[in-house]
Design an enzyme around this catalytic site. Structure first.
Site, PDB file in Angstrom:
ATOM      1  N   LYS A 255      -5.701 -16.986 -50.300  1.00  0.00           N
ATOM      2  CA  LYS A 255      -4.432 -17.652 -49.966  1.00  0.00           C
ATOM      3  C   LYS A 255      -4.535 -18.574 -48.753  1.00  0.00           C
ATOM      4  O   LYS A 255      -3.871 -19.599 -48.696  1.00  0.00           O
ATOM      5  CB  LYS A 255      -3.339 -16.607 -49.690  1.00  0.00           C
TER       6      LYS A 255
ATOM      7  N   ASP B 226       5.802 -15.973 -51.631  1.00  0.00           N
ATOM      8  CA  ASP B 226       5.868 -14.580 -51.154  1.00  0.00           C
ATOM      9  C   ASP B 226       7.074 -14.392 -50.229  1.00  0.00           C
ATOM     10  O   ASP B 226       7.684 -13.319 -50.193  1.00  0.00           O
ATOM     11  CB  ASP B 226       4.602 -14.210 -50.373  1.00  0.00           C
TER      12      ASP B 226
HETATM   13  P1  NDP Z   1      -5.084  -9.132 -46.417  1.00  0.00           P
HETATM   14  O1  NDP Z   1      -6.472  -8.847 -46.891  1.00  0.00           O
HETATM   15  O2  NDP Z   1      -4.738 -10.509 -45.941  1.00  0.00           O
HETATM   16  O3  NDP Z   1      -4.692  -8.099 -45.244  1.00  0.00           O
HETATM   17  C1  NDP Z   1      -4.980  -6.730 -45.349  1.00  0.00           C
HETATM   18  C2  NDP Z   1      -4.272  -5.961 -44.241  1.00  0.00           C
HETATM   19  O4  NDP Z   1      -4.537  -4.559 -44.443  1.00  0.00           O
HETATM   20  C3  NDP Z   1      -4.777  -6.292 -42.837  1.00  0.00           C
HETATM   21  O5  NDP Z   1      -3.723  -6.129 -41.914  1.00  0.00           O
HETATM   22  C4  NDP Z   1      -5.855  -5.219 -42.609  1.00  0.00           C
HETATM   23  O6  NDP Z   1      -6.115  -4.925 -41.270  1.00  0.00           O
HETATM   24  C5  NDP Z   1      -5.175  -4.032 -43.263  1.00  0.00           C
HETATM   25  N1  NDP Z   1      -6.134  -2.994 -43.653  1.00  0.00           N
HETATM   26  C6  NDP Z   1      -7.044  -3.059 -44.641  1.00  0.00           C
HETATM   27  N2  NDP Z   1      -7.727  -1.915 -44.702  1.00  0.00           N
HETATM   28  C7  NDP Z   1      -7.242  -1.100 -43.724  1.00  0.00           C
HETATM   29  C8  NDP Z   1      -7.544   0.223 -43.277  1.00  0.00           C
HETATM   30  N3  NDP Z   1      -8.492   0.935 -43.864  1.00  0.00           N
HETATM   31  N4  NDP Z   1      -6.835   0.732 -42.258  1.00  0.00           N
HETATM   32  C9  NDP Z   1      -5.864  -0.002 -41.663  1.00  0.00           C
HETATM   33  N5  NDP Z   1      -5.526  -1.255 -42.039  1.00  0.00           N
HETATM   34  C10 NDP Z   1      -6.214  -1.793 -43.052  1.00  0.00           C
HETATM   35  O7  NDP Z   1      -4.142  -8.706 -47.636  1.00  0.00           O
HETATM   36  P2  NDP Z   1      -2.615  -9.097 -47.927  1.00  0.00           P
HETATM   37  O8  NDP Z   1      -1.876  -9.169 -46.647  1.00  0.00           O
HETATM   38  O9  NDP Z   1      -2.550 -10.258 -48.826  1.00  0.00           O
HETATM   39  O10 NDP Z   1      -2.134  -7.820 -48.788  1.00  0.00           O
HETATM   40  C11 NDP Z   1      -1.947  -6.555 -48.174  1.00  0.00           C
HETATM   41  C12 NDP Z   1      -1.324  -5.590 -49.185  1.00  0.00           C
HETATM   42  O11 NDP Z   1      -0.034  -6.077 -49.555  1.00  0.00           O
HETATM   43  C13 NDP Z   1      -2.114  -5.484 -50.489  1.00  0.00           C
HETATM   44  O12 NDP Z   1      -2.037  -4.149 -50.949  1.00  0.00           O
HETATM   45  C14 NDP Z   1      -1.378  -6.409 -51.436  1.00  0.00           C
HETATM   46  O13 NDP Z   1      -1.513  -6.038 -52.794  1.00  0.00           O
HETATM   47  C15 NDP Z   1       0.058  -6.234 -50.957  1.00  0.00           C
HETATM   48  N6  NDP Z   1       0.854  -7.418 -51.253  1.00  0.00           N
HETATM   49  C16 NDP Z   1       1.877  -7.268 -52.149  1.00  0.00           C
HETATM   50  C17 NDP Z   1       2.659  -8.333 -52.475  1.00  0.00           C
HETATM   51  C18 NDP Z   1       3.780  -8.127 -53.439  1.00  0.00           C
HETATM   52  O14 NDP Z   1       4.248  -9.127 -54.014  1.00  0.00           O
HETATM   53  N7  NDP Z   1       4.258  -6.916 -53.623  1.00  0.00           N
HETATM   54  C19 NDP Z   1       2.432  -9.685 -51.902  1.00  0.00           C
HETATM   55  C20 NDP Z   1       1.356  -9.727 -50.926  1.00  0.00           C
HETATM   56  C21 NDP Z   1       0.583  -8.621 -50.645  1.00  0.00           C
HETATM   57  P3  NDP Z   1      -7.258  -5.742 -40.449  1.00  0.00           P
HETATM   58  O15 NDP Z   1      -6.638  -7.056 -40.073  1.00  0.00           O
HETATM   59  O16 NDP Z   1      -7.556  -4.885 -39.286  1.00  0.00           O
HETATM   60  O17 NDP Z   1      -8.429  -5.899 -41.387  1.00  0.00           O
END
Ligand code: NDP
Length: 289
Positions: free
Chosen positions: A66, A102
């Protein structure tokens, strides 16, 4: 001429978009096919260039592309530029226009399915990725009084606050490290908690980072994760007397907004919800066998 749409991401096995977008296109008898276009990072530029083709109407973009597609656009909508991420591309006469649906998807689900008005309210956002950026942008626009962003990596949370801070108006936007003391400091005053981390999604081993003991009755706990439909966070929040909302309505509403940008027609929401729920149940059934 048969027209094409698709979703660009990697991996894409769990994407529900092909199921519910195709159901909507078929319902309106449009001669358009919507496909999954799995694209590893080194193939992204070629994939995006291909969207300028005559038969292509556009695409959705999902994890992990994205942010990377934004500089590849010819035009970027104001909200997408603010969020720093594009989830919808429209091909208009070989020029690519980037949007972020979004934000409207999240806000519509919050209002219509969560019954929550953000103006003057206090919010805690867990996570600082692309999803969190859309959530924070929407909440600031809606006049939230305060937003605390708690993320595993503090530097990423700080970057989010730096970029979106100028849009905070009278509201307060701050970042905190992912420590129990941070959570304690903000959860007591919180009306809405939004999980924007990937924790809790199917196939993700690690547990939710949100301390369940700080969830209080009366708050709304909104999990962006849509697979499973009821996450462990939602289950514990419900047990503790909080109201809960999952990620499926946001997913369908953002898809409906994309659909309307590509086709100019009103999205058949009921058809999209039914197809999304069906695809989710089918995914669960396959995972069990
Ligand atoms: P990104 O990859 O951009 O961000 C992931 C986030 O999750 C970061 O803040 C990351 O932290 C955190 N994270 C990942 N693994 C861990 C862990 N083990 N412990 C703590 N924090 C963790 O993904 P998105 O923001 O695009 O998506 C995040 C979630 O939201 C996904 O599950 C996605 O499917 C969902 N989503 C749902 C949507 C909907 O329409 N319902 C729309 C957009 C997203 P760090 O920065 O430290 O790596």
């Amino acid at each position: 001429m048969l027209k094409h749409l698709g979703v660009i991401g990697y991996p894409l096995e769990r994407s529900l978009s092909p199921a519910f977008q195709q159901a909507a296109l078929d319902h309106l008898q449009l001669d358009i096919v919507y496909q999954a276009w799995p694209t590893p990072p080194d193939g992204l530029r070629t994939r995006v260039s291909g969207l300028r083709g005559e038969s292509v109407l556009g695409a959705n973009v999902t994890i992990p592309h994205k942010e990377a597609v934004l500089p590849m656009m010819d035009e970027v909508d104001e909200i997408a530029a603010r969020v720093g991420a594009v989830n919808t591309i429209v091909n208009r006469e070989r020029r690519l226009h980037g949007y972020n649906t979004d934000v409207v998807g999240f806000m519509r689900a919050l209002r219509e399915d969560g019954g929550f008005e953000a103006v003057g309210r206090r919010v805690v956002v867990a996570g600082a990725g692309g999803g969190a950026r859309a959530v924070v942008a929407g909440l600031l626009e809606a006049g939230a009084a305060s937003i605390a962003v708690i993320n595993r990596s503090l530097s990423r949370a700080n970057r989010l606050v730096e970029t979106l801070g100028p849009y905070a108006g009278d509201g307060e936007l701050r970042s905190l490290p992912e420590m129990y003391a941070s959570w304690e400091a903000v959860m007591d005053e919180c009306d809405l908690l939004v999980n924007c981390t990937s924790t809790g999604s199917a196939g993700f081993e690690e547990e939710s980072v949100i301390p369940a003991d700080l969830i209080r009755p009366g708050m709304l706990v909104y999990d962006l994760v849509y697979h499973p439909a009821e996450t462990a966070l939602m289950a514990v929040a419900r047990e503790r007397g909080a109201r809960v909302l999952g990620g499926l309505p946001m997913l369908v509403y953002q898809g409906a907004a994309s659909f309307e940008l590509w086709t100019g027609k009103e999205a058949p929401l009921d058809v999209m919800f039914d197809a999304a729920r069906g695809a989710l149940a089918e995914g669960d059934r396959k995972a069990r066998v």
